[in-house]
Design a protein around this motif. Structure first.
Motif, PDB file in Angstrom:
ATOM      1  N   ASN A 237       0.814  -1.199   0.000  1.00  0.00           N
ATOM      2  CA  ASN A 237       0.000   0.000   0.000  1.00  0.00           C
ATOM      3  C   ASN A 237       0.859   1.266   0.000  1.00  0.00           C
ATOM      4  N   SER A 238       2.170   1.094   0.167  1.00  0.00           N
ATOM      5  CA  SER A 238       3.095   2.229   0.221  1.00  0.00           C
ATOM      6  C   SER A 238       3.791   2.397  -1.121  1.00  0.00           C
TER       7      SER A 238
ATOM      8  N   LYS B 121       7.006   5.551   5.712  1.00  0.00           N
ATOM      9  CA  LYS B 121       6.218   5.030   4.600  1.00  0.00           C
ATOM     10  C   LYS B 121       5.357   6.164   4.044  1.00  0.00           C
TER      11      LYS B 121
ATOM     12  N   SER C 109       2.135   6.928   1.189  1.00  0.00           N
ATOM     13  CA  SER C 109       1.091   6.378   0.333  1.00  0.00           C
ATOM     14  C   SER C 109       0.940   7.227  -0.923  1.00  0.00           C
ATOM     15  N   GLN C 110       0.306   6.659  -1.950  1.00  0.00           N
ATOM     16  CA  GLN C 110       0.063   7.410  -3.179  1.00  0.00           C
ATOM     17  C   GLN C 110      -0.784   8.638  -2.880  1.00  0.00           C
TER      18      GLN C 110
ATOM     19  N   GLU D 126       0.170  11.491  -1.385  1.00  0.00           N
ATOM     20  CA  GLU D 126       0.535  12.323  -0.238  1.00  0.00           C
ATOM     21  C   GLU D 126       1.201  13.629  -0.701  1.00  0.00           C
TER      22      GLU D 126
ATOM     23  N   THR E 141       2.177  11.818  -5.875  1.00  0.00           N
ATOM     24  CA  THR E 141       2.795  11.957  -4.563  1.00  0.00           C
ATOM     25  C   THR E 141       3.888  13.013  -4.636  1.00  0.00           C
TER      26      THR E 141
END
Length: 237
Positions: free
Chosen positions: A4-5, A32, A34-35, A37, A199
């Motif tokens: 998920n990262s 980490k 995530s998409q 951010e 991101t």
């Protein structure tokens, strides 16, 4: 890696040789992302911000630990594989715009698409779209010498975004801008983050940049001192 990262940093230490001993620029960093951010590495000069950004961008490698980007272990990549990752999935924005002075705005933005072997029609469509994102479509035929500092940095954003990267790494992108242009540049990036789910990860000690971040990771002496999610402090127009 946690799938998920989009970026995973695990037990990262980075040392540089200095005289008769090594200097640890980063010490046991775990992060980490995530998409989608909009995050920043903040802290004073020498805290390890740029070193961490360079490792995530596969421009450098860890001494210890593991960094994965787009499910790829940075340390395991060959030079060719690292270049492929950067060319397809990563966009870079620096303090210095690094525009090529002999080429037009269009040609500067187009450059990464030439490396991807896109057709001329595909390149033109993508470049003009990227220039429209930053409000400079009418500047396509200008040379960098004719641009203001704010316009030059917006061209640099278009150059980073033209290939629609999954991740944009921005190292002190407002350092050479006045306050008005800094806010224009940040609003542009915030809008692209919202619309394209790209991101964005910044290295900065600029309070103007920090006011737009959704997440701030404070580094001190190479360690993560604080990692906090913050509410929007600026309205994106």
């Amino acid at each position: 890696m946690d799938h998920n990262s989009i970026i995973s940093v695990e037990n990262l230490t980075k040392k540089f040789p200095t005289g008769d001993r090594d200097f640890a620029a980063l010490k046991d960093v775990n992060l980490k992302f995530s998409q989608g951010e909009f995050a920043g590495l903040v802290g004073p000069s020498g805290s390890g911000k740029t070193t961490l950004l360079n490792i995530i961008g596969s421009l450098d490698s860890p001494t210890e630990g593991k960094v994965s980007v787009m499910n790829k272990d940075i340390s395991s990549l060959s030079h060719k594989e690292s270049a492929h990752l950067r060319n397809l999935h990563l966009g870079f924005i620096f303090q210095v715009y690094n525009l090529l002075p002999i080429y037009t705005v269009f040609e500067n933005v187009e450059f990464s698409l030439l490396l991807q072997k896109r057709t001329a029609a595909e390149r033109k469509k993508a470049v003009m779209e990227a220039l429209e994102w930053v409000g400079l479509q009418s500047f396509a035929n200008k040379k960098p010498a004719k641009l203001s500092g704010g316009e030059g940095q917006r061209v640099a954003i278009a150059r980073a975004m033209v290939k629609r990267p999954a991740i944009v790494l921005a190292d002190e992108p407002t350092a050479n801008l006045d306050a008005a242009n800094a806010h224009i540049v940040m609003k542009t990036m915030k809008k692209l983050n919202s619309e394209l789910k790209t991101t964005f990860l910044f290295a900065t000690h600029d309070e103007k940049v920090m006011s737009y971040l959704d997440r701030m990771i404070r580094l001190e002496d190479g360690r993560v001192a604080e990692d906090e999610h913050v509410e929007h402090k600026k309205e994106v127009l």
